[in-house]
Scaffold this active site. Structure first.
Site, mmCIF file in Angstrom:
data_model
loop_
_atom_site.group_PDB
_atom_site.id
_atom_site.type_symbol
_atom_site.label_atom_id
_atom_site.label_comp_id
_atom_site.label_asym_id
_atom_site.label_seq_id
_atom_site.Cartn_x
_atom_site.Cartn_y
_atom_site.Cartn_z
ATOM 1 N N ASN A 9 -18.379 13.517 -31.841
ATOM 2 C CA ASN A 9 -18.929 13.410 -33.188
ATOM 3 C C ASN A 9 -17.833 12.848 -34.082
ATOM 4 O O ASN A 9 -16.923 13.570 -34.476
ATOM 5 C CB ASN A 9 -19.374 14.810 -33.655
ATOM 6 C CG ASN A 9 -19.831 14.809 -35.101
ATOM 7 O OD1 ASN A 9 -20.052 13.763 -35.693
ATOM 8 N ND2 ASN A 9 -19.968 16.003 -35.675
ATOM 9 N N LYS A 11 -18.027 11.800 -37.058
ATOM 10 C CA LYS A 11 -18.183 12.120 -38.491
ATOM 11 C C LYS A 11 -17.942 10.845 -39.325
ATOM 12 O O LYS A 11 -18.285 9.761 -38.869
ATOM 13 C CB LYS A 11 -17.252 13.274 -38.884
ATOM 14 C CG LYS A 11 -17.412 14.468 -37.929
ATOM 15 C CD LYS A 11 -16.698 15.707 -38.373
ATOM 16 C CE LYS A 11 -16.937 16.812 -37.361
ATOM 17 N NZ LYS A 11 -16.403 18.101 -37.775
ATOM 18 N N HIS A 96 -26.001 19.746 -38.482
ATOM 19 C CA HIS A 96 -24.575 20.039 -38.404
ATOM 20 C C HIS A 96 -24.174 20.883 -39.628
ATOM 21 O O HIS A 96 -24.698 20.678 -40.720
ATOM 22 C CB HIS A 96 -23.770 18.739 -38.359
ATOM 23 C CG HIS A 96 -22.328 18.978 -38.053
ATOM 24 N ND1 HIS A 96 -21.442 19.397 -39.010
ATOM 25 C CD2 HIS A 96 -21.635 18.905 -36.898
ATOM 26 C CE1 HIS A 96 -20.251 19.563 -38.447
ATOM 27 N NE2 HIS A 96 -20.342 19.273 -37.163
ATOM 28 N N GLU A 98 -21.739 20.781 -41.565
ATOM 29 C CA GLU A 98 -21.300 19.999 -42.728
ATOM 30 C C GLU A 98 -22.504 19.483 -43.514
ATOM 31 O O GLU A 98 -22.487 19.404 -44.739
ATOM 32 C CB GLU A 98 -20.380 18.849 -42.278
ATOM 33 C CG GLU A 98 -19.000 19.374 -41.894
ATOM 34 C CD GLU A 98 -18.295 18.569 -40.824
ATOM 35 O OE1 GLU A 98 -18.668 17.409 -40.563
ATOM 36 O OE2 GLU A 98 -17.351 19.127 -40.225
ATOM 37 N N GLU A 168 -21.932 25.956 -32.850
ATOM 38 C CA GLU A 168 -20.687 25.635 -33.549
ATOM 39 C C GLU A 168 -20.400 26.694 -34.607
ATOM 40 O O GLU A 168 -20.911 26.603 -35.730
ATOM 41 C CB GLU A 168 -20.800 24.263 -34.218
ATOM 42 C CG GLU A 168 -21.044 23.134 -33.240
ATOM 43 C CD GLU A 168 -20.563 21.805 -33.788
ATOM 44 O OE1 GLU A 168 -19.753 21.162 -33.129
ATOM 45 O OE2 GLU A 168 -20.985 21.425 -34.904
ATOM 46 N N GLY A 174 -12.920 22.201 -37.109
ATOM 47 C CA GLY A 174 -11.826 21.511 -37.796
ATOM 48 C C GLY A 174 -10.710 22.435 -38.257
ATOM 49 O O GLY A 174 -9.876 22.051 -39.067
ATOM 50 N N SER A 214 -13.155 22.858 -32.635
ATOM 51 C CA SER A 214 -11.765 22.728 -32.173
ATOM 52 C C SER A 214 -11.620 22.647 -30.654
ATOM 53 O O SER A 214 -10.683 23.203 -30.079
ATOM 54 C CB SER A 214 -10.897 23.848 -32.753
ATOM 55 O OG SER A 214 -10.903 23.783 -34.171
HETATM 56 P P1 PGA Z 1 -13.993 19.782 -34.479
HETATM 57 O O1 PGA Z 1 -15.500 19.488 -34.974
HETATM 58 O O2 PGA Z 1 -13.941 19.496 -33.006
HETATM 59 O O3 PGA Z 1 -13.139 18.858 -35.288
HETATM 60 O O4 PGA Z 1 -13.726 21.220 -34.768
HETATM 61 C C1 PGA Z 1 -16.590 19.813 -34.173
HETATM 62 C C2 PGA Z 1 -17.872 19.419 -34.888
HETATM 63 O O5 PGA Z 1 -17.946 19.608 -36.114
HETATM 64 O O6 PGA Z 1 -18.833 18.920 -34.267
#
Ligand code: PGA
Length: 252
Positions: A9, A11, A96, A98, A168, A174, A214
């Site tokens: 992903n 983003k 997601h 976000e 998640e 993140g 992560s």
């Molecule tokens: P990350 O994000 O691996 O940077 O923690 C995962 C995601 O939001 O899909």
């Protein structure tokens, strides 16, 4: 046996040029890896070029990071399922965290998108997960139950079998803080039990449940060894081609 599915992903990262440079390295280093299904979700602006580049190989599938549920029309700034289908997009990340926290998506809009994606033969990667506050308040199961029940309202068991669910935990996205394999397994097993009550056990056994938050080359193998963890949705660590290849190779 559920085939593992590892998705990048990206983003809001990578120009078209950067996406092409990633693929140059990534496809070379990936070699003939076929035991794991590999998916890349670039930003909308890079989908067409990435699609063209991937059409030469059947090793990597394409995903979008979002879509709108309506048919083409007056929806400024939105992207329809038809537009994604034209570019041979197979998967679409929906709900997601976000999008839920920064862009106001709700279980209801996630449900509309999920149904529209399935109707257009796109496979949703439906994201669910609790915040730290919810975890500390003992609400992990009630949050996951609600997100799945409302997100999948009106989805038939046959369609449900097409789904990928991404667990998640918001506190692990993140942040460098990963759920322990045991914590993740517990949530994944709960998600599978919910899918069984919504769509039946046969369907629940087919659905792949990814872990996200992560994931890195160093922790992928241990997470993937859990019985209900069928892949990963990788953000930050998917931006580096060599690192992402390592995650794919460590995931089988
Ligand atoms: P990350 O994000 O691996 O940077 O923690 C995962 C995601 O939001 O899909």
């Amino acid at each position: 046996m559920r085939k593992k599915i590892i998705a990048a992903n990206w983003k809001m990262n990578k120009t078209v040029g950067e996406s092409m440079a990633f693929l140059d390295t990534f496809l070379l280093e990936l070699g003939d890896e076929r035991r794991v299904e590999v998916v890349i979700a670039p930003p909308f602006t890079a989908l067409a070029k990435v699609s063209e580049r991937l059409s030469a190989s059947d090793r990597v599938k394409l995903a979008a990071q979002n879509m709108h549920w309506e048919k083409p029309g007056a929806f400024t700034g939105e992207i329809s399922a038809e537009m994604l289908r034209e570019l041979f997009v197979r998967y679409v990340i929906l709900g997601h965290s976000e999008r839920r926290t920064l862009f106001g998506e709700t279980d209801e809009t996630v449900n509309r998108k999920t149904r529209a994606a399935l109707a257009a033969s796109l496979r949703p990667i439906l994201c669910v997960g609790e915040t730290l506050e919810e975890r500390d308040g003992g609400k992990v199961e009630s949050v996951l139950e609600r997100q799945l029940r409302l997100g999948l309202q009106g989805v038939s068991p046959e369609d449900m079998a097409e789904l990928v669910v991404a667990y998640e935990p918001v506190w692990a996205i993140g942040t460098g803080r990963t759920a322990s394999p045991a914590q993740a397994q517990e949530a994944h097993a709960f998600i599978r039990s919910q899918l069984a009550s919504l769509g039946g056990k046969t369907v629940a056994d087919k659905v792949r449940i990814q872990y996200g938050g992560s994931v890195k080359p160093g922790n992928a193998a241990e997470l993937m060894s859990q019985p209900d963890i069928d892949g990963a949705l990788v953000g930050g660590a998917s931006l580096d081609a060599r690192g992402f290849v390592e995650i794919v190779k460590n995931s089988n």
